[in-house]
Structures are given as structure tokens and as C-alpha cells.
Design a protein around this motif. Structure first.
Motif, PDB file in Angstrom:
ATOM      1  N   THR A  16      -8.641  16.008  18.966  1.00 54.20           N
ATOM      2  CA  THR A  16      -8.160  17.248  20.175  1.00 54.20           C
ATOM      3  C   THR A  16      -9.346  17.534  20.928  1.00 54.20           C
ATOM      4  OG1 THR A  16     -10.050  18.581  18.098  1.00 54.20           O
ATOM      5  CG2 THR A  16      -7.651  18.699  17.640  1.00 54.20           C
ATOM      6  N   GLY A  17     -10.273  15.804  20.761  1.00 55.16           N
ATOM      7  CA  GLY A  17     -10.701  16.054  22.458  1.00 55.16           C
ATOM      8  C   GLY A  17     -12.223  16.192  21.731  1.00 55.16           C
ATOM      9  N   GLN A  18     -12.370  17.162  20.737  1.00 49.77           N
ATOM     10  CA  GLN A  18     -13.352  17.573  20.642  1.00 49.77           C
ATOM     11  C   GLN A  18     -14.760  16.677  19.683  1.00 49.77           C
ATOM     12  OE1 GLN A  18     -13.244  21.896  20.116  1.00 49.77           O
ATOM     13  NE2 GLN A  18     -11.116  22.289  20.422  1.00 49.77           N
ATOM     14  N   VAL A  19     -15.412  17.607  19.942  1.00 47.93           N
ATOM     15  CA  VAL A  19     -16.578  16.316  19.706  1.00 47.93           C
ATOM     16  C   VAL A  19     -18.284  17.116  18.809  1.00 47.93           C
ATOM     17  CG1 VAL A  19     -18.575  14.377  19.700  1.00 47.93           C
ATOM     18  CG2 VAL A  19     -16.648  14.614  21.042  1.00 47.93           C
ATOM     19  N   TRP A  20     -18.239  16.671  17.529  1.00 46.84           N
ATOM     20  CA  TRP A  20     -20.037  17.242  17.062  1.00 46.84           C
ATOM     21  C   TRP A  20     -20.718  16.314  16.969  1.00 46.84           C
ATOM     22  CZ3 TRP A  20     -14.657  19.474  16.140  1.00 46.84           C
ATOM     23  CH2 TRP A  20     -14.791  20.705  16.662  1.00 46.84           C
ATOM     24  N   ASP A  21     -21.768  16.242  16.983  1.00 45.55           N
ATOM     25  CA  ASP A  21     -22.994  15.623  16.317  1.00 45.55           C
ATOM     26  C   ASP A  21     -22.270  13.916  16.475  1.00 45.55           C
ATOM     27  OD1 ASP A  21     -24.686  17.559  16.632  1.00 45.55           O
ATOM     28  OD2 ASP A  21     -24.123  17.401  14.189  1.00 45.55           O
ATOM     29  N   GLY A  22     -21.180  13.800  17.293  1.00 42.81           N
ATOM     30  CA  GLY A  22     -20.895  12.739  17.848  1.00 42.81           C
ATOM     31  C   GLY A  22     -19.498  12.264  16.768  1.00 42.81           C
ATOM     32  N   LEU A  23     -19.117  13.022  15.877  1.00 38.04           N
ATOM     33  CA  LEU A  23     -17.985  13.208  15.091  1.00 38.04           C
ATOM     34  C   LEU A  23     -16.184  14.068  15.947  1.00 38.04           C
ATOM     35  CD1 LEU A  23     -18.786  14.767  11.780  1.00 38.04           C
ATOM     36  CD2 LEU A  23     -18.503  11.976  12.167  1.00 38.04           C
ATOM     37  N   ARG A  24     -15.166  13.418  16.398  1.00 43.16           N
ATOM     38  CA  ARG A  24     -14.555  13.119  17.000  1.00 43.16           C
ATOM     39  C   ARG A  24     -13.271  14.386  15.736  1.00 43.16           C
ATOM     40  NH1 ARG A  24     -15.222  11.387  22.186  1.00 43.16           N
ATOM     41  NH2 ARG A  24     -17.478   9.959  21.841  1.00 43.16           N
ATOM     42  N   GLU A  25     -12.543  15.319  15.963  1.00 44.63           N
ATOM     43  CA  GLU A  25     -12.184  15.606  15.013  1.00 44.63           C
ATOM     44  C   GLU A  25     -10.361  15.371  15.201  1.00 44.63           C
ATOM     45  OE1 GLU A  25     -10.548  20.013  15.557  1.00 44.63           O
ATOM     46  OE2 GLU A  25     -10.300  20.284  13.344  1.00 44.63           O
ATOM     47  N   LEU A  26      -9.826  14.671  14.423  1.00 41.57           N
ATOM     48  CA  LEU A  26      -8.516  14.067  14.456  1.00 41.57           C
ATOM     49  C   LEU A  26      -7.628  15.137  14.771  1.00 41.57           C
ATOM     50  CD1 LEU A  26      -8.437  11.404  11.964  1.00 41.57           C
ATOM     51  CD2 LEU A  26      -8.620  10.943  14.157  1.00 41.57           C
ATOM     52  N   ASN A  27      -6.657  15.163  15.862  1.00 43.47           N
ATOM     53  CA  ASN A  27      -5.707  16.456  16.317  1.00 43.47           C
ATOM     54  C   ASN A  27      -4.448  16.473  14.866  1.00 43.47           C
ATOM     55  OD1 ASN A  27      -4.134  18.098  16.482  1.00 43.47           O
ATOM     56  ND2 ASN A  27      -2.987  16.693  18.805  1.00 43.47           N
ATOM     57  N   THR A  28      -4.687  17.011  14.240  1.00 43.90           N
ATOM     58  CA  THR A  28      -3.711  17.289  12.323  1.00 43.90           C
ATOM     59  C   THR A  28      -3.047  18.464  13.024  1.00 43.90           C
ATOM     60  OG1 THR A  28      -5.003  15.934  11.953  1.00 43.90           O
ATOM     61  CG2 THR A  28      -3.339  16.290  10.620  1.00 43.90           C
ATOM     62  N   PRO A  29      -1.780  18.214  14.129  1.00 46.34           N
ATOM     63  CA  PRO A  29      -1.183  19.612  14.212  1.00 46.34           C
ATOM     64  C   PRO A  29      -0.654  20.674  12.838  1.00 46.34           C
ATOM     65  CG  PRO A  29       0.011  17.893  15.473  1.00 46.34           C
ATOM     66  CD  PRO A  29      -1.251  17.128  14.857  1.00 46.34           C
ATOM     67  N   ILE A  30      -0.694  21.243  12.704  1.00 45.78           N
ATOM     68  CA  ILE A  30       0.416  22.233  11.239  1.00 45.78           C
ATOM     69  C   ILE A  30       1.639  22.586  12.701  1.00 45.78           C
ATOM     70  CG2 ILE A  30      -1.668  23.878  10.801  1.00 45.78           C
ATOM     71  CD1 ILE A  30      -0.067  26.134  11.731  1.00 45.78           C
ATOM     72  N   PRO A  31       3.042  22.084  10.654  1.00 46.35           N
ATOM     73  CA  PRO A  31       4.146  21.984  11.239  1.00 46.35           C
ATOM     74  C   PRO A  31       4.568  23.780  12.037  1.00 46.35           C
ATOM     75  CG  PRO A  31       3.925  22.017   9.038  1.00 46.35           C
ATOM     76  CD  PRO A  31       2.774  22.577   9.937  1.00 46.35           C
ATOM     77  N   ARG A  32       5.218  22.916  13.227  1.00 41.61           N
ATOM     78  CA  ARG A  32       6.452  24.433  14.061  1.00 41.61           C
ATOM     79  C   ARG A  32       7.207  24.807  13.242  1.00 41.61           C
ATOM     80  NH1 ARG A  32       5.677  24.819  19.267  1.00 41.61           N
ATOM     81  NH2 ARG A  32       5.655  22.273  19.604  1.00 41.61           N
ATOM     82  N   TRP A  33       7.772  24.395  12.221  1.00 41.37           N
ATOM     83  CA  TRP A  33       8.091  25.551  10.873  1.00 41.37           C
ATOM     84  C   TRP A  33       7.166  26.659  10.312  1.00 41.37           C
ATOM     85  CZ3 TRP A  33       7.253  25.647   6.131  1.00 41.37           C
ATOM     86  CH2 TRP A  33       5.918  24.199   5.915  1.00 41.37           C
ATOM     87  N   TRP A  34       6.076  26.013  10.332  1.00 43.64           N
ATOM     88  CA  TRP A  34       5.051  27.265   9.467  1.00 43.64           C
ATOM     89  C   TRP A  34       4.795  28.039  11.104  1.00 43.64           C
ATOM     90  CZ3 TRP A  34       2.727  25.722   5.274  1.00 43.64           C
ATOM     91  CH2 TRP A  34       1.853  26.433   4.769  1.00 43.64           C
ATOM     92  N   LEU A  35       4.575  27.480  12.191  1.00 45.64           N
ATOM     93  CA  LEU A  35       4.802  29.002  13.072  1.00 45.64           C
ATOM     94  C   LEU A  35       5.628  29.861  13.113  1.00 45.64           C
ATOM     95  CD1 LEU A  35       3.408  29.250  15.707  1.00 45.64           C
ATOM     96  CD2 LEU A  35       4.769  28.673  16.862  1.00 45.64           C
ATOM     97  N   TYR A  36       6.780  29.142  13.056  1.00 44.21           N
ATOM     98  CA  TYR A  36       7.956  30.076  13.200  1.00 44.21           C
ATOM     99  C   TYR A  36       8.187  30.710  12.275  1.00 44.21           C
ATOM    100  CZ  TYR A  36       9.364  26.761  17.109  1.00 44.21           C
ATOM    101  OH  TYR A  36       9.988  26.257  18.161  1.00 44.21           O
ATOM    102  N   THR A  37       7.611  30.448  10.425  1.00 43.59           N
ATOM    103  CA  THR A  37       7.897  31.623   9.230  1.00 43.59           C
ATOM    104  C   THR A  37       6.727  32.582   9.419  1.00 43.59           C
ATOM    105  OG1 THR A  37       7.778  29.426   8.454  1.00 43.59           O
ATOM    106  CG2 THR A  37       7.475  31.236   7.027  1.00 43.59           C
ATOM    107  N   PHE A  38       5.573  31.888  10.462  1.00 43.23           N
ATOM    108  CA  PHE A  38       4.772  33.330  10.722  1.00 43.23           C
ATOM    109  C   PHE A  38       5.046  34.373  11.733  1.00 43.23           C
ATOM    110  CE2 PHE A  38       1.196  34.833  13.877  1.00 43.23           C
ATOM    111  CZ  PHE A  38       0.825  35.545  12.689  1.00 43.23           C
ATOM    112  N   ILE A  39       5.452  33.332  12.321  1.00 42.71           N
ATOM    113  CA  ILE A  39       6.674  34.726  13.036  1.00 42.71           C
ATOM    114  C   ILE A  39       7.349  35.799  12.884  1.00 42.71           C
ATOM    115  CG2 ILE A  39       8.454  35.127  15.313  1.00 42.71           C
ATOM    116  CD1 ILE A  39       6.157  32.152  17.008  1.00 42.71           C
ATOM    117  N   ALA A  40       7.866  34.518  11.825  1.00 41.48           N
ATOM    118  CA  ALA A  40       9.061  35.743  11.192  1.00 41.48           C
ATOM    119  C   ALA A  40       8.768  36.399  10.634  1.00 41.48           C
ATOM    120  CB  ALA A  40       9.659  34.740   9.883  1.00 41.48           C
ATOM    121  N   THR A  41       7.917  36.669   9.941  1.00 34.51           N
ATOM    122  CA  THR A  41       6.560  37.980   9.342  1.00 34.51           C
ATOM    123  C   THR A  41       6.329  39.072   9.824  1.00 34.51           C
ATOM    124  OG1 THR A  41       4.744  36.198   9.353  1.00 34.51           O
ATOM    125  CG2 THR A  41       6.436  35.785   7.057  1.00 34.51           C
ATOM    126  N   CYS A  42       6.244  38.319  11.327  1.00 31.66           N
ATOM    127  CA  CYS A  42       5.580  39.207  11.466  1.00 31.66           C
ATOM    128  C   CYS A  42       6.989  39.849  12.414  1.00 31.66           C
ATOM    129  CB  CYS A  42       4.645  38.541  13.275  1.00 31.66           C
ATOM    130  SG  CYS A  42       3.462  37.925  12.827  1.00 31.66           S
TER     131      CYS A  42
END
Ligand code: SF4
Ligand code: SF4
Lengths: 289, 485
Positions: A16-42
Motif C-alpha cells: 500500500t506504500g505505507q510504512v510503520w517502523d519499517g514494516l510495509r503493509e502488503l496491498n490485499t484489496p477486498i474483492p470488488r464483489w464485496w463492495l457491490y454487496t455493500f452497495i446493494a445493502t445500501c
């Protein structure tokens, strides 16, 4: 100018490009269908707000497109239950006691209705399960003042005892002491005789005088041997069950200035089928005849 | 070395597009075992509701039936009552501990072979392969334009999927209602809304989960992969790529002289292409890996073809692989370890407790309750009455008649409430087959002084058919003063 997306050396995955104390966070995006499910609930929630009562106001609230109301629903459910119950209750009203007893289903309805009605209306005086209270008769016992048959109980509940109802059960015991009908010694003698009738004359007191007075004043209602008379609500004087006590003092007090119970008639408050159900319930408590 | 450059926000999406997985067909030992288990599980699931079991007239003749309306669970010769719910709890404990044990021994065997999500996904993939062809054909067609060929194949696939899903959803219902009856009712429109509703629901979930969601369920929805790592340790047998043997990977001839510095892995990606979750096992242990072993089969095929030793990808423990990587002599696989012993012990205790519970489960249950309101009633002759409710459960399929007597210090007689029989020393109560009955009985203690005190009494119930004697103690509540006075 495109910037290079940072990659993790070991896993080769994007970060993700973010660093904390030298630890870099891997980009593990949540699946897009999950986003669509969230929008559907909205979207669903918007529909819900429109269709159902949702927004409160100062003097009311938005009732929703279909005007749904839990209160209306409860009322209609109560009404439909009442309609279902009415079918059984009408039958209870129209069916003689003996036939109700031979119909287990109808009997079960009557018992349930009787139990609830009893708890709501009768229990404050007669106690849970008809256990009685001082001055209020025990209904679970086999000792009855006005009769323990189903019909007797039904009449007692319908019209009550010593009240304004013209059909109420009525009787009046004379106030032998207060009105001067008997002298205190005579009352004491009668009390001794009553004790003797109960088999409680342990010291062998002479009760002939009391017996004579009893024959003159009491026999008409309480009977030759003190067995009582239900038509006039005169209690059995020899019963182990009693309302106001069995000591000599208690008997003297009762002869001098009788306490006599009053019970309301329930015709005004309960319908015929319910009263019948109460009679069936009371009859079942243990003393029914 | 990569230099780190912070990407700008519009380059890194917060959401990942789903990477479609196109698993390729594969043959081998894991696949054969998986097929066998799939056939077995599906056969049990679809056939079991149709198995009949005679329980006599008036009782359902379905071998396995969870009858909600009558609150009974029929399982062949055993009928469970709601009171037996502890056995269900025990069964669940058994299943959980069994799963822990298996997982600590062999990794995610459950996920790879027996989980319904896996089984039905496998079945749906089989249908897909039949209709749309294998991996390459499917990828090509999906990437291509909508031709007639593509359209009919898609239509056919989804129709068959829906058919299987419907069969599955309907099969579920048959565990709750008599199978032949509900099938008849279903097609004549006489089944309840519940039946139609649940059939629709389970048809939809089967179709969506096995047809569309697939590996997404395992990776994102299921909690099991998240905590199964608590059961795994470096001694657990899992699917592993032997990196020390395979690396450096690369294409090229290995039998030329001088030999190139290449490991056994020819980097053909066969293991990735067969993987139902679309991962690369060569990256090591991963959350997504369901341990199905299909990559083992795939790699063995390649190893055979390239005349190299088999089992470049194999079932092994992390501890052994770490040792092998260092060139050490490694110890054999340890199945017996403190962890597995503890799981085994817990499992043993649970099995024993369940067995005892099942064996001692009585088909007659009796409880005696003293009535509280009123605690006692004085009768006109001075005797004191206590009322009790006898709750009699008859789980037999025949009526049971009990002779009830009471052991008490005082003279007392019994009477069934509402009965016109005079109070007696013994009463008879008939409990109809397969029923629970509450019977009110009166115990009248004769006047004489003893009845004034509280006393312990014992109800004796003798089942007149089998002559079983059941004892239940109860209290007699005295009036505190003698009667008759
Ligand atoms: S299947 Fe075997 S040889 Fe091919 S890439 Fe995978 S590990 Fe390497
Ligand atoms: S990596 Fe291998 S064992 Fe794991 S899910 Fe994929 S094919 Fe199955």
C-alpha cells in the motif's frame, strides 16, 4: 510520468506504500464483489426507509409507502385469535357440562380459559389454586358452603353471594349476641355444644343446656347434627374446614356477631362461556362433586 | 533490489477485481480419492431421505427424519426427543474435536475433500468441463465474442447447474418432511409455503455458492481457514512444494553437459492451472490453500513426463522440509505428538460419554412435582391433601401402564385428580405410546397428627408391562398443626 508501484521483495506483492517502523503493509484489496454487496445493502436500506415507517418527526412520523404498523398488525392478530377462540367458547356456552367433560379438546379450552380467568379475578380472595385465605373459602377442598357441583359453582360465580344481584345467594344469620337474642352464658353453652358436635369436648363438660338452645335456635339451618344446609349457605359445623376459626372464643364471636362473606356476581364482567369455564376449573381443583 | 516508491492514490485501488480461476482437469491419486469421496457424500445426501424404516403403524417410515412439527428426530432404530438435546451437543463436540484431530494430523483434509462447499463446487466444475471444455477452451471462449456456440454452452451450463441446485435444495427439505409425500405435494402445488420457500432458498444458495462464489467462499466468507492455523504446527502433514529440490526453477534441458544450474521445477505452471483456488503452491503455505492435493497430481504428471522423480509437490511436514532444505537427515513423520494425543483423549472421552449417554437413555421418564399453590388443602374429614404432578414420558411405541404407590411414614391414600374412584393405596395411570403426559394426583394423609409435619415420601411407579420399578422422592408438606380440631 507513471510512478512505479512499490513491490515487496520477498513476496513480490504490491504494497500500500505505507510504512510503520519499517514494516510495509502488503496491498490485499477486498474483492470488488464485496463492495457491490455493500452497495446493494445500501440500496436496500433506502428502499426500506421508503416502504416502511422510518423517519421520526416532532408530531408524528413518516408512515411508509405501504402504511405498515406493528400496532395494526397486533390488533388484527388479536382479533383473529379472538375469532378462533370464539368458536370454542361458543361451543362451551352451548354444551352441557357433562358433554364438555367427554370432549377432551373442549375441556382443554375450558380449563385454560378457566385457569386464566380465575387467576385474574378470583385469586386475590380465594388464593392461587383455590387454596383459600382466612375468611375466604378454600375451593380446592371438598367442603362446600353453597355446593360443589358444577351447576352450584356456576350459580355462585354468576350471581355471587349476599350482594345487590336479585338472584345472588342470600342468607342472614341472626346476631344472637349483639341483638340480645341470647344471653352471653347461653351463647357460651351453645359454643360448648358445637365443640361437642365436633368431637372436641375433651373435658366432658355438660352440654345439655347448650343442646337445648341449639335445638331451639340453630337446628333449622345448621341441622340436627351440625351438618349444615347448603340451600341457606349454613356451613357444616363439624367440618375440619372452617372460615373463622374453631376455638371456643371464635365460635362465641361468630354466634354473637356473625361475620358473613360477600362475593360479587360475575355476570356483569364475564360472559357465560367464561363463567362456565371458571366453574369447570374450580371443580377440577380437588373438591368438585 | 527494488527501490521503494510510494504509489499515488489513483494507482492503487482499494478493491481487487476478482481473478477468475479456470481450473484444469487433472488425474492422479488425490483426484481419484476426491472423486470417490464426492460420489460417496453426494450419494448419501441424495439417497438417504428415500431409505425406509418400519416403525409400526402411525409412525413415519423414513429412516432419517427431523420432524419439526412433532419434535422428533428419527434415525433408523432410534427416536430422539427434545430431551435428548444433550446428545446433539455431544455429537457437535465429537465432530469439532474429530475435525481438530484430523486437521492437526493431515491439514485441511476437511476443506479439500469433504466440505459441502468443496464437494458441490467440484460437481459444478465437472458439469462446466463437460459443457464448456477444459481450461484453455473455456478461457478462449470467455475472452472471445458472443457466438452462438458460446451462448448455447453458457445456457446449457446454467440450466444444468440450476437443475442440480434444485435437486440439492429439494433434497434438503426431504430430511424434514416425508420424502415421497413432499415430492408429490410439491408438484401438485399442495406443499406448504415453507417447503417452497426453503426449496427456493437452498436452490439459490447452492447455485450461487457452488456455481459463482466458489473459492471466494473459502477465502473470504468461511471462518475455518482463519483459525485452522491454531491446529496446524510444523509436524502437520500438508501439501508442500519442495523448494530445495525444485529451485532454481526454469525451462531448459537438464541432461546436457555441462548441466545447467536448474532444479526439478520446469516452471510449467501446471500446479497453478489445476488449483481450484488459483494459487501457486510454490509460494509456500497460504490461507487460500484448501489442501486438495490436485497440484500434487498435476506435478506428478509433469515429473513423469520429464523423467524426474515424483513428489516434487508432496504431503510433508514443515519441520521435515526445513531439515531437508538444510541437507540434514530428517526424522520420520510423527503422527503421535502431545497435541494429537490430547485431541485423541478428548475425542475418546466424548465418544465414551456419548456412548454411555445413548445406552443409559431411558425410554420412560418420570418426574414428580409437588404443587405449590396451594401447598396443602384440608379436607372436611380433617385429612390433609398434597397434590403432585407426575410427568410421565413414554418414548415407546406402545402404551405403558403404571401402578403408582407411595412409601410414607403416615397413612395416606392416592387419587387421580378428577377421577371418581375413591382414594386408594395404589392407582393406575395409562400413558399412551409416544407421548408426554402430566397427571395430577392427590395424596390424602389421614388425620392423626403425623400429617401436621413435613415428611419425605417416595413415589413408586411400576411399569406393568416390563415390570420396571421407578422411584422418585418427593416432599409432603404438613399443615403445621393437626387437623380435625
Ligand atoms: S507443476 Fe511441478 S514442475 Fe510444473 S511448475 Fe508446478 S512445481 Fe514446477
Ligand atoms: S495449492 Fe494445491 S492443495 Fe492447495 S488448493 Fe491449490 S491445488 Fe489444492
Amino acid at each position: 510520468m507513471p510512478t512505479k508501484i512499490e513491490k515487496d521483495v520477498i513476496s513480490g506483492r504490491e504494497t500500500t506504500g505505507q510504512v510503520w517502523d519499517g514494516l510495509r503493509e502488503l496491498n490485499t484489496p477486498i474483492p470488488r464483489w464485496w463492495l457491490y454487496t455493500f452497495i446493494a445493502t445500501c440500496v436496500w436500506s433506502v428502499g426500506y426507509v421508503v416502504v416502511y415507517p422510518s423517519v421520526p418527526g416532532l408530531f408524528g412520523y413518516y408512515h411508509g409507502a405501504i402504511g405498515y404498523s406493528t400496532r395494526v398488525e397486533v390488533n388484527s392478530q388479536v382479533a383473529s385469535i379472538a375469532a378462533i377462540r370464539a368458536r370454542s367458547m361458543d361451543r362451551i356456552e352451548a354444551t352441557p357440562f357433562a358433554q364438555i367433560a367427554s370432549d377432551p379438546k373442549l375441556m382443554a379450552v375450558a380449563m385454560a380459559a378457566g385457569k386464566i380467568t380465575f387467576a385474574n379475578n378470583c385469586q386475590p380472595c380465594h388464593g392461587a389454586g383455590g387454596g383459600g385465605r382466612p375468611g375466604f373459602p378454600t375451593l380446592a377442598s371438598d367442603s362446600w358452603i353453597w355446593g360443589g357441583k358444577l351447576e352450584d359453582i356456576q350459580t355462585s360465580v354468576q350471581h355471587g353471594i349476599r350482594n345487590e344481584d336479585p338472584d345472588a345467594r342470600m342468607s342472614q344469620m341472626p346476631r344472637f349476641g349483639v341483638d340480645g337474642l341470647l344471653k352471653p352464658v347461653e351463647i357460651a353453652a351453645v359454643a360448648d355444644y358445637v365443640l361437642a358436635l365436633r368431637g372436641a369436648n375433651k373435658d366432658g363438660t355438660d352440654v345439655t343446656a347448650g343442646g337445648k338452645l341449639y335445638a331451639e335456635n340453630c337446628v333449622a339451618c345448621h341441622g340436627e347434627k351440625g351438618e349444615g344446609k347448603r340451600e341457606v349457605g349454613a356451613p357444616n359445623l363439624r367440618s375440619a374446614v372452617n372460615l373463622y376459626g374453631t376455638s371456643k372464643d371464635a365460635i362465641i364471636a361468630q354466634i354473637s356477631a356473625p361475620r358473613q362473606g360477600v362475593m360479587p356476581g360475575w355476570n356483569a364482567r364475564l360472559d357465560a362461556a367464561t363463567i362456565k369455564s371458571v366453574a369447570i376449573y374450580v371443580h377440577s381443583l380437588g373438591g368438585g362433586e | 533490489m527494488n527501490e521503494y516508491v510510494t504509489p499515488s492514490a489513483d494507482e492503487v485501488s482499494l478493491y481487487g477485481d476478482r481473478v477468475r480461476v479456470y481450473p484444469r482437469a487433472v488425474h492422479g491419486i488425490a483426484r481419484n480419492f476426491k472423486w470417490a469421496l464426492l460420489i460417496f457424500c453426494l450419494a448419501v445426501y441424495y439417497i438417504l431421505p428415500w431409505v425406509r424404516w418400519n416403525r409400526g403403524p402411525g409412525n413415519p417410515n423414513q429412516a432419517v427424519l427431523l420432524d419439526i412439527s412433532t419434535e422428533r428426530f428419527y434415525f433408523f432404530g432410534i427416536t430422539f426427543w427434545p430431551q435428548d438435546i444433550v446428545l446433539l451437543t455431544g455429537g457437535l463436540i465429537l465432530a469439532a474435536v474429530g475435525l481438530f484431530l484430523i486437521t492437526s494430523l493431515f491439514g485441511r483434509i476437511w476443506c479439500g475433500y469433504a466440505c459441502p462447499q468443496t464437494v458441490w463446487t467440484d460437481l459444478f466444475m465437472l458439469v462446466e468441463r463437460w459443457i464448456e471444455g477444459d481450461r484453455n477452451a473455456r478461457m478462449r471462449r470467455d475472452a472471445g465474442p458472443s457466438t452462438l456456440d458460446k451462448v448455447w454452452r453458457k445456457l446449457a451450463k446454467h440450466s444444468v447447474w440450476l437443475g442440480v441446485a434444485f435437486w440439492t435444495g429439494g433434497g434438503w427439505i426431504m430430511y424434514y418432511v416425508d420424502a415421497p409425500t413432499v415430492v408429490g405435494d410439491f408438484w401438485t402445488g399442495q406443499a406448504s409455503y415453507g417447503v417452497y420457500g426453503f426449496t427456493f432458498l437452498f436452490t439459490a444458495t447452492t447455485y450461487v455458492l457452488a456455481g459463482w462464489a466458489r473459492e471466494q467462499v473459502c477465502t473470504y466468507m468461511c471462518p475455518w481457514p482463519r483459525f485452522q492455523s491454531a491446529m496446524l504446527d510444523e509436524q502437520t502433514l500438508i501439501v508442500t512444494y519442495q523448494g530445495w529440490r525444485g529451485e532454481p526453477r526454469g525451462r531448459g534441458k537438464r541432461d546436457v553437459i555441462p548441466a545447467p544450474v536448474l532444479g526439478d521445477c520446469i516452471d510449467c505452471h501446471a500446479c497453478v492451472h489445476v488449483c481450484p483456488t488459483g494459487i501457486d503452491i510454490r509460494d509456500g503455505v497460504q490461507l487460500e490453500c484448501i489442501g486438495c492435493g490436485l497440484c500434487v497430481d498435476a506435478c506428478n504428471e509433469i515429473m513423469t513426463r520429464t523423467s524426474q522423480p515424483l513428489w516434487l509437490i508432496k504431503w510433508d511436514t514443515l519441520a521435515r522440509q526445513a531439515g531437508l532444505a538444510k541437507g540434514e537427515i530428517v526424522e520420520p513423520i510423527k503422527l503421535v505428538r502431545p497435541r494429537t494425543l490430547i485431541y485423541l483423549a478428548v475425542l475418546g472421552i466424548a465418544v465414551a460419554a456419548m456412548g454411555i449417554g445413548l445406552a443409559m437413555r431411558s425410554l420412560l421418564e418420570v418426574s414428580v412435582q409437588h404443587e405449590r399453590a396451594p401447598l396443602f388443602v384440608r379436607l372436611h374429614d380433617g385429612s390433609l391433601r398434597n397434590a403432585y404432578t407426575l410427568k410421565l414420558v413414554n418414548k415407546y411405541t406402545h402404551d405403558v401402564s403404571f401402578t403408582v404407590t407411595v412409601e410414607a411414614a403416615m397413612r395416606a391414600k392416592l387419587q387421580v385428580a378428577g377421577s371418581t374412584d375413591a382414594p386408594a393405596d395404589a392407582i393406575t395411570i395409562l400413558v399412551p405410546a409416544d407421548s408426554v403426559g402430566a397427571y395430577r394426583v392427590f395424596l390424602d394423609a389421614a388425620p392423626g397428627g403425623v400429617e401436621a409435619k413435613n415428611a419425605e415420601i417416595t413415589f413408586l411407579l411400576r411399569d406393568t408391562t416390563d415390570n420396571i420399578l421407578i422411584k422418585r422422592s418427593a416432599n409432603f408438606i404438613g399443615a403445621g398443626k393437626p387437623g380435625g380440631g
